[in-house]
Design a protein around this motif. Structure first.
Motif, PDB file in Angstrom:
ATOM      1  N   PRO A 204      -4.797   5.004  -0.728  1.00 42.54           N
ATOM      2  CA  PRO A 204      -4.454   4.322   0.343  1.00 42.54           C
ATOM      3  C   PRO A 204      -3.967   5.184   1.372  1.00 42.54           C
ATOM      4  N   GLN A 205      -4.455   5.051   2.796  1.00 35.02           N
ATOM      5  CA  GLN A 205      -3.970   5.993   3.783  1.00 35.02           C
ATOM      6  C   GLN A 205      -2.551   5.769   4.017  1.00 35.02           C
ATOM      7  N   LYS A 206      -2.049   4.478   3.814  1.00 34.90           N
ATOM      8  CA  LYS A 206      -0.603   4.309   4.207  1.00 34.90           C
ATOM      9  C   LYS A 206       0.425   4.626   2.778  1.00 34.90           C
ATOM     10  N   ALA A 207      -0.236   5.477   1.862  1.00 38.13           N
ATOM     11  CA  ALA A 207       0.461   5.628   0.679  1.00 38.13           C
ATOM     12  C   ALA A 207       1.672   6.434   0.803  1.00 38.13           C
TER      13      ALA A 207
ATOM     14  N   VAL B  72       1.804   3.418  -5.007  1.00 33.23           N
ATOM     15  CA  VAL B  72       0.593   3.452  -5.859  1.00 33.23           C
ATOM     16  C   VAL B  72       0.853   4.030  -7.130  1.00 33.23           C
TER      17      VAL B  72
ATOM     18  N   THR C 164      -3.763  11.174   2.695  1.00 30.50           N
ATOM     19  CA  THR C 164      -2.510  10.405   2.568  1.00 30.50           C
ATOM     20  C   THR C 164      -1.395  11.329   3.311  1.00 30.50           C
TER      21      THR C 164
ATOM     22  N   ASP D 286       0.785  -1.283  -0.028  1.00 32.12           N
ATOM     23  CA  ASP D 286       0.122  -0.216  -0.119  1.00 32.12           C
ATOM     24  C   ASP D 286       0.907   1.136   0.151  1.00 32.12           C
ATOM     25  N   SER D 287       2.170   1.211   0.421  1.00 28.18           N
ATOM     26  CA  SER D 287       2.939   2.368   0.351  1.00 28.18           C
ATOM     27  C   SER D 287       3.321   2.969  -0.978  1.00 28.18           C
TER      28      SER D 287
END
Length: 800
Positions: free
Chosen positions: A43-46, A28, A67, A25-26
């Motif tokens: 994704p919040q973890k991007a 994208v 993000t 997820d980091s």
């Protein structure tokens, strides 16, 4: 994608992703997805988002509110016209931002930059900026290291808002549009390097080059196609030049323009010249003269290709090898040979890595003779990594006259050495790198004697032979990724302090061999296929000791995390530090003592106990009883043989032992106690017959004869007669017809010589001993009754 954009993209990726997480997820990738706006479900973890090659026109506030970890953002090759001021309000960690190849129009109105104070890389090249005037928001980018810009007009004061920003690189993209530059416009820029990237057929602006050479220590000119003469003229005419490093990247140039430019640059204050991605044409057929006086220290050519098919390769090699520089590098090129300079060369460092050089390097052939190069005697460092070198012995001959050579790197070749021919290394080589070749243990017969650091990793060394050259100065030996099966002996290198044996075939290293390495301080034997048996015990102890704070001996690198068992299967994968191999299981002496010691004690205790409890006597009695029973079952006596036999036994004894016979023997054999018919002289002798006649009659009527032996027995004359006649009877009935009862100890020396038959019987037959302990009497009578038991058809009926 233009070269400058590609370069900035690579830099951004490298810097932006160094701290990125490896979670899916980091990163994208939404490039080329036909997007018209930023997706809302990022994704919040991007940490890295690629939105390049889409149709996004606007960036709104809140586009990246989900993000907060975003570090790298690429929105190049879109149709961006405007970016909201609060677009990056929620991305405080943003370090790399690529907005190139869009439709942004005003460098003075990039208000979104007020929220990107942590930016390291910003690419705004190839937009629609008319002027280069940077707005006040650029002054907030105090951490910025790389900035790429492009505009049609560059004027004085355009860069005043970044006057306090210390850049590493400023890239100016001179786009293929009407363009102007005002002299002195770059005076407010603080940057280590200025990159000037041309597009299309655009030529360099005279004033821009002048400012670049006077304001920046490093200048890189990219995508040059022409204008080399004007550039050379400008360089030679300049009185003051700050630039010391000049880079020419992705250029298209003729051989004449290249050599003319190089000869001019050799006479300027430029100290370092680097040419990369060069395409050459109109190549020479004869030698080109080289300027012999120079301030230049290094020349580097990387990834050069030639458009021509027919030319003199030797002329090309001669030009470069005769350059008056301290460092010459020609790397990642298809050169197959390098000539020898025509005169003594000032070159100190040579780098021909990743080319196609062969074993003939530096040599020349005259007639049938091969002449070695003697003009490179100032070279101290030679790098021949990644070529087509094959013979180590031949390479030693090629460099034998490089008397100043100290560092030699021959890794990533196909070198071998069979040990048959002598090597001719120069005397001062101290650092030798031979990694990733095909060398075996014989290489130790072909090494420079002064070597201090030797790298032989990733070869085919399985053993270091005993007959090697003594490397008296060797302090570091790298044998990682070879085929060694045991530790080497250090007799050939007494000063060795570092030994690296990672990823070999060591199953159980012989730690005692390290005693031959008195100076050894660092040892690495990690990632070997360790066999966790007794042979490994000493090595495990070495590893444990090496981690103690008070330890001053050998330091074992990577212990314990890279040391695992591969055998036996029961402990496969276990860390060596968790394996316990007791000394007693490995020491034969201790193991024998551990087993035999208790066993001996137990045996002594059993023997003592048996002796105390008369166990041997009981065992003997039981054995005799068993034998008697067995004989009784096995011996088949015909009924006719027992005709006339009335008694189970005839008892012969001395009159002095009559009390024991009357009070003990007879009561336990006759009557209810024993049930046997016993014949003895007091009861069975017939009056009127002679004693001899009675003896013979009793013996004939008895199945067996019992002799009560004692000192009195051997003194009795009649007892002798009875024994004599019984021995003859024994011939008919067999050996079990005579039963000896030893009433008291009767040594052989007390038996008179006339009792030879008695001595013989006592020597060949087991006799019953009368025990003094009352507890043993019961077993004694059972044995005696078993010995006398027999079925007698003529036995008289007893009346009670």
């Amino acid at each position: 994608m233009t070269p400058v954009t590609a370069a900035l993209w690579a830099a951004a990726m490298l810097m932006g992703l160094q701290g990125s997480s490896s979670f899916p997820d980091s990163r994208v990738d939404l490039s080329s997805k036909n997007l018209s706006s930023v997706p809302r479900d990022l994704p919040q973890k991007a940490e890295s988002i690629d939105l390049s090659c889409n149709h996004i026109q606007l960036l709104h506030g809140g586009d990246f509110k989900n993000t907060p970890l975003l570090r790298f953002l690429n929105i190049s090759w879109n149709s961006l016209k405007d970016i909201d001021e609060e677009t990056f309000l929620d991305t405080p960690l943003l370090k790399d931002l690529d907005l190139s190849h869009n439709g942004l129009r005003n460098l003075s109105g990039q208000r979104y930059l007020l929220h990107t104070e942590n930016l390291l890389v910003l690419n705004l090249a190839f937009n629609k900026f008319l002027t280069m005037t940077l707005g006040s928001e650029f002054s907030s980018l105090v951490k910025l290291e790389t900035l790429a810009l492009g505009a049609q007009n560059i004027s004085m004061g355009d860069f005043k808002n970044i006057a306090k920003v210390k850049l590493r690189t400023l890239t100016l993209s001179l786009e293929n549009k009407p363009w102007s530059y005002t002299a002195g416009s770059l005076i407010d820029v603080q940057a280590q390097r200025l990159q000037i990237a041309l597009t299309g057929s655009r030529i360099l602006d005279h004033d821009l080059v002048a400012d670049a050479l006077s304001l920046f220590a490093e200048v890189e000119l990219m995508n040059l196609r022409s204008g080399y003469k004007d550039l050379s003229k400008q360089l030679i005419e300049r009185v003051e030049t700050l630039t010391s490093h000049l880079y020419l990247t992705n250029i298209y140039i003729s051989w004449k323009d290249l050599t003319d430019s190089v000869n001019i640059l050799l006479r300027t204050s430029i100290t370092h010249l680097r040419v990369s991605d060069m395409t050459m044409y109109n190549m020479p057929f004869s030698d080109t003269k080289v300027t012999q006086t120079s301030k230049m220290k290094s020349f580097t050519a990387r990834e050069a290709v030639v458009k021509d098919f027919f030319f003199s390769q030797e002329a090309v090699y001669n030009f470069f090898i005769n350059m008056p520089v301290e460092s010459l590098a020609m790397v990642e090129m298809s050169i197959i040979h390098m000539t020898c300079p025509k005169s003594h060369s000032p070159i100190l460092q040579l780098d021909f890595s990743n080319c196609a050089l062969s074993d003939s390097i530096f040599s020349r052939v005259e007639g049938e003779e091969i002449l070695e190069c003697e003009k490179l005697d100032n070279v101290t460092k030679l790098n021949l990594v990644g070529n087509n070198l094959r013979s180590l012995q031949m390479i030693s001959k090629r460099v034998q006259y490089m008397k100043s050579l100290r560092h030699l790197d021959l890794s990533l070749n196909s070198l071998v050495y069979d040990g048959l021919l002598e090597c001719f290394w120069p005397p001062n080589i101290t650092n030798m790198t031979l990694s990733s070749n095909g060398l075996t243990g014989s290489v130790f017969k072909c090494l420079p004697k002064a070597t201090e650091n030797l790298d032989l990793q990733n070869n085919q060394v399985s053993v270091i032979p005993s007959s090697i050259l003594k490397l008296g100065n060797l302090s570091s030996l790298n044998l990682n990724s070879n085929r060694l099966r045991d530790l080497p002996v250090c007799t050939g290198f007494p000063l060795l302090s570092e030994l690296l044996l990672k990823s070999n075939s060591l199953h159980a290293p012989s730690v005692n061999k390290l005693e031959s390495c008195p100076e050894l301080k660092t040892l690495d034997i990690s990632n070997n296929p360790f066999t966790c048996t007794c042979a490994l015990r000493s090595f495990i102890n070495l590893g444990i000791k090496s981690k103690r704070r008070s330890h001053t001996g050998i330091q074992l690198l990577s212990w314990p995390k890279d040391y695992y068992c591969t055998y036996p299967e029961a402990v496969k994968g276990f860390s060596l530090k968790d394996i316990s191999i007791p000394e007693v299981s490995c020491n034969v002496g201790l193991l024998a003592a551990a087993i035999l010691g208790p066993a001996v004690i137990v045996i002594i205790a059993i023997v003592t106990l048996c002796h105390h409890l008369d166990v041997p006597w009981y065992m003997g009695m039981i054995w005799q009883w068993t034998r008697a029973k067995h004989r009784a079952r096995m011996r088949q006596v015909r009924p006719e043989d027992l005709l006339g036999v009335e008694f189970h036994a005839f008892v012969s004894y001395s009159q002095h032992d009559a009390d024991w016979v009357q009070n003990s023997l007879l009561p336990n054999l006759e009557g209810p106690a024993g049930g046997l018919q016993i014949c003895h002289h007091e009861k069975s002798f017939v009056p009127g017959k002679t004693i001899i006649e009675n003896i013979i009659a009793c013996l004939e009527k008895s199945r067996r004869s019992v002799f009560v032996l004692s000192a009195n027995f051997v003194k009795s004359e009649w007892c002798h007669y009875e024994l004599y006649f019984a021995s003859h009877q024994r011939l008919a009935w067999g050996p079990d017809s005579v039963v000896l009862v030893l009433l008291e100890p009767l040594p052989q020396y007390l038996i008179p010589s006339k009792y030879n038959q008695l001595k013989s019987m006592m020597g060949r037959h087991t006799y019953l001993e009368w025990p003094q302990e009352r507890a043993k009497h019961r077993l004694f009578w059972a044995n005696l009754r078993a010995a006398l038991q027999a079925d007698l058809p003529n036995a008289p009926v007893t009346h009670e």
